[in-house]
Scaffold this motif. Sequence first.
Motif, short mmCIF file in Angstrom:
data_model
loop_
_atom_site.label_atom_id
_atom_site.label_comp_id
_atom_site.label_asym_id
_atom_site.label_seq_id
_atom_site.Cartn_x
_atom_site.Cartn_y
_atom_site.Cartn_z
N ALA A 297 35.74 27.22 60.07
CA ALA A 297 35.33 26.32 59.24
C ALA A 297 34.72 27.05 57.53
O ALA A 297 35.45 26.03 56.65
N PHE A 298 33.69 26.83 57.56
CA PHE A 298 33.46 27.45 56.32
C PHE A 298 33.66 28.92 55.94
O PHE A 298 34.43 29.21 54.78
N THR A 299 33.80 29.67 57.02
CA THR A 299 34.92 30.98 56.71
C THR A 299 36.07 30.94 56.26
O THR A 299 36.76 30.79 54.44
N ILE A 300 37.16 29.75 56.06
CA ILE A 300 38.51 29.34 56.10
C ILE A 300 38.32 28.77 54.31
O ILE A 300 38.61 28.66 53.39
N ALA A 301 37.16 27.82 54.33
CA ALA A 301 36.65 26.61 53.04
C ALA A 301 36.23 27.86 52.13
O ALA A 301 36.87 28.69 50.50
N ILE A 302 35.47 28.63 52.17
CA ILE A 302 34.85 29.96 51.33
C ILE A 302 35.90 30.99 50.87
O ILE A 302 36.13 31.72 49.68
N LEU B 252 40.75 34.15 42.85
CA LEU B 252 40.22 35.41 42.44
C LEU B 252 40.98 36.83 43.02
O LEU B 252 41.20 37.71 43.34
N SER B 253 41.29 36.61 44.86
CA SER B 253 41.78 37.12 45.57
C SER B 253 43.28 38.25 45.28
O SER B 253 43.68 38.77 45.03
N ALA B 254 43.70 36.64 44.75
CA ALA B 254 45.05 37.05 44.01
C ALA B 254 45.50 38.01 43.16
O ALA B 254 46.70 38.47 42.97
N ALA B 255 44.57 37.32 42.15
CA ALA B 255 44.31 38.39 40.95
C ALA B 255 44.01 39.93 41.53
O ALA B 255 44.32 40.82 40.50
N GLY B 256 42.96 40.20 42.24
CA GLY B 256 42.71 41.06 42.51
C GLY B 256 44.01 42.34 44.08
O GLY B 256 44.48 43.26 43.15
N TYR B 257 44.43 41.05 44.08
CA TYR B 257 45.65 41.93 44.95
C TYR B 257 46.70 42.56 44.34
O TYR B 257 48.05 43.71 43.96
N ARG B 258 47.31 41.29 42.99
CA ARG B 258 47.96 41.90 41.84
C ARG B 258 47.50 43.03 40.93
O ARG B 258 48.10 43.64 41.34
N SER B 259 46.33 42.84 40.96
CA SER B 259 45.65 44.49 40.94
C SER B 259 46.20 45.37 41.43
O SER B 259 46.70 46.72 40.90
N MET B 260 46.18 45.07 42.63
CA MET B 260 46.14 46.30 43.77
C MET B 260 47.75 47.18 43.36
O MET B 260 48.01 47.97 44.01
N PHE C 216 36.97 42.91 43.11
CA PHE C 216 36.14 41.59 42.94
C PHE C 216 36.00 40.85 43.80
O PHE C 216 34.54 40.70 44.63
N PRO C 217 36.60 40.83 44.97
CA PRO C 217 37.18 39.94 46.20
C PRO C 217 35.64 39.78 46.72
O PRO C 217 35.56 39.95 47.42
N ILE C 218 35.62 41.59 46.69
CA ILE C 218 34.59 42.03 48.09
C ILE C 218 33.34 42.23 47.96
O ILE C 218 32.45 41.85 48.12
N LEU C 219 33.13 42.57 46.38
CA LEU C 219 31.68 42.18 45.77
C LEU C 219 31.22 40.59 45.94
O LEU C 219 29.83 40.68 46.10
N ILE C 220 31.82 40.06 45.31
CA ILE C 220 31.04 38.04 45.81
C ILE C 220 30.70 38.35 46.96
O ILE C 220 30.29 37.69 47.61
N GLN C 221 32.02 38.91 48.62
CA GLN C 221 31.69 38.21 49.66
C GLN C 221 30.96 38.87 50.08
O GLN C 221 30.27 38.31 51.31
N MET C 222 30.14 40.28 49.83
CA MET C 222 29.08 40.80 49.98
C MET C 222 27.35 39.86 50.50
O MET C 222 27.37 39.60 50.99
#
Length: 581
Positions: free
Chosen positions: A400-405, A412-420, A464-470
């Motif tokens: 549940a914690f992972t889903i919340a995060i 931010l992930s959506a913006a990252g995937y658009r950039s990709m 950015f999403p990866i940098l935040i998750q590390m």
Amino acid sequence: MDIKRTVLWVIFSMSLLLLWDNWMRHNGKSSMFFPSATTQQSKNTNAPASASAVAAPTLAVSANGAPVSANNPAVAPVKSEIITITTDVMKADIDTLGGEVRRLELLKYKEDAKHEHFYTPFLEAVGLKEKTENHKNVVLFDAGEKRIYLAQTGLISGAFPNHKSVFVAKPGKRTLDADSSVQLLLESEQNGVKLTKTFTFKKGDYAVGVQHTVSNNSTAAITPSLYLQLIHDGTKPEGGSMFTGPSEFYAPAIYTDAEKFQKLDFEKIHKAEKELAGSSNNSHAKSADNGWVAVIQHFFVSAFVPQDKGTREFRTEQVKENVFSVSTVLPLGSIAPGASKSSDAVLYSGPQSTATLEKIAPGLELVKDYGILAIIAKPLFGLMELIHGLIGNWGWTIVAFTIAIKLALFPLSAAGYRSMAKMKVVTPKMQAVRERYKNDPQKMNQAMMELYKTEKINPLGGCFPILIQMPIFLALYWVLQASVEMRGAPWMGWITDLTAPDPLFILPVIYAISMYITTKLNPAPADPMQAKMMMFMPLAFSVMFFFFPSGLVLYWVVNNILSIGQQWVINNKLIPPEHKA
């Protein structure tokens, strides 16, 4: 896309480096990045002891933990009686010789099973090796042959009762039945000065009340000081790895409001003693009007917390070869003939439960070491505790914690995937630029930057999403390593301890598959060598995860599965057709 791969490898390398550094710090070694608290402590504790502590006796113990005479070590030991107090959470052995706590067993916690090889749980799980169960309870205080760990108290600044004096136990209950508390009274008198120790054990509580009452039955005023000390040997436990952390560790600690929490080191105390040998002052002491002393270990802690406000001194000493003490000395002031004075303290000896430690004393929760990412780990654990209160299972709490995060980071992930996606469209143009300026790196970089500007692309957008998750990943690692709340907590089926590696390696294999799918969904790098490295990463991480706590691997598996679904949604719902290849 080359920049993204480079960032991934930098993060991967730094993650390993930080994990190694924190494991070294857990084992009492110096950090590569941060100054050791013990270094600062050795500077602060070389100040001369105050007048009230100069006359303190040598508080020595024998090889098996029994007290010996400082003036005549050959004196025959005085006959004593071991009194056992049993509650619903602990069983404590208290010696009438000195009134010291010589053994304390935690009835709700079992010792970790010691496996010779990391694959032993796998062999046991599939029936190729007989499963060995460890039913022994965790023992904190102990006066055995291999471990010396004692809680001692007494009076100094005169010929008064101390932890070498004979005490008489008053009759009373020794086992907690229907009552909410049990008390043990010990009395000893010397030269007209009587010391009464009152231990109060409560139901469901690891905090033992310790009251000292000094009665002056002599004809002159006295000015005694009360010491509360923890004795521990300096032998370093064996075992552990850079992934799962040390199997065990022991370290003294001191806390004051002014200098905050200081985790010390037995070896550095020994070195400081040698440096001061031969000088007129060979004790380490400093003063404060608050604070406590403790000995910490993985998941558990013992601490003396004085309840009365007033000036006190803190000491670290080597009392015998490979035996050390951390203590606090409290002056009791002048006690007139016929008068008495009491001092209250708490001896906490139990699990490092955040909610419990916060109630006992300011700063006591700091014994729970979250490493250098404590500023992130603490709120993460607070959120997980809140979720656990609703779910009741730590494994599903992690899910549940992972889903919340993931939901919180979705924009931010959506913006990252658009950039990709944009990067994927312009990849042929980028390849053409590389071919055109392959012999002129400077012009190639200028052309690439111009292309990014023209196409309105941020080359780091997908990182950015990866940098935040590390940081979250590393903080969760230390939450699992430090939280006794998750020690031995099951998830489901084969996962019976979220702080231990997956015994069947199922989660690491699922992680490898999910990581492979994620890699295939992303556009391949132009450099063939980078492409091979990116395909190798899932295998490398999976091998690492064989040794990581299963709760951490569970987080990453759920995160990857959600990322695959998230990437599908973004690719099909949120990315404009013109940005798709």
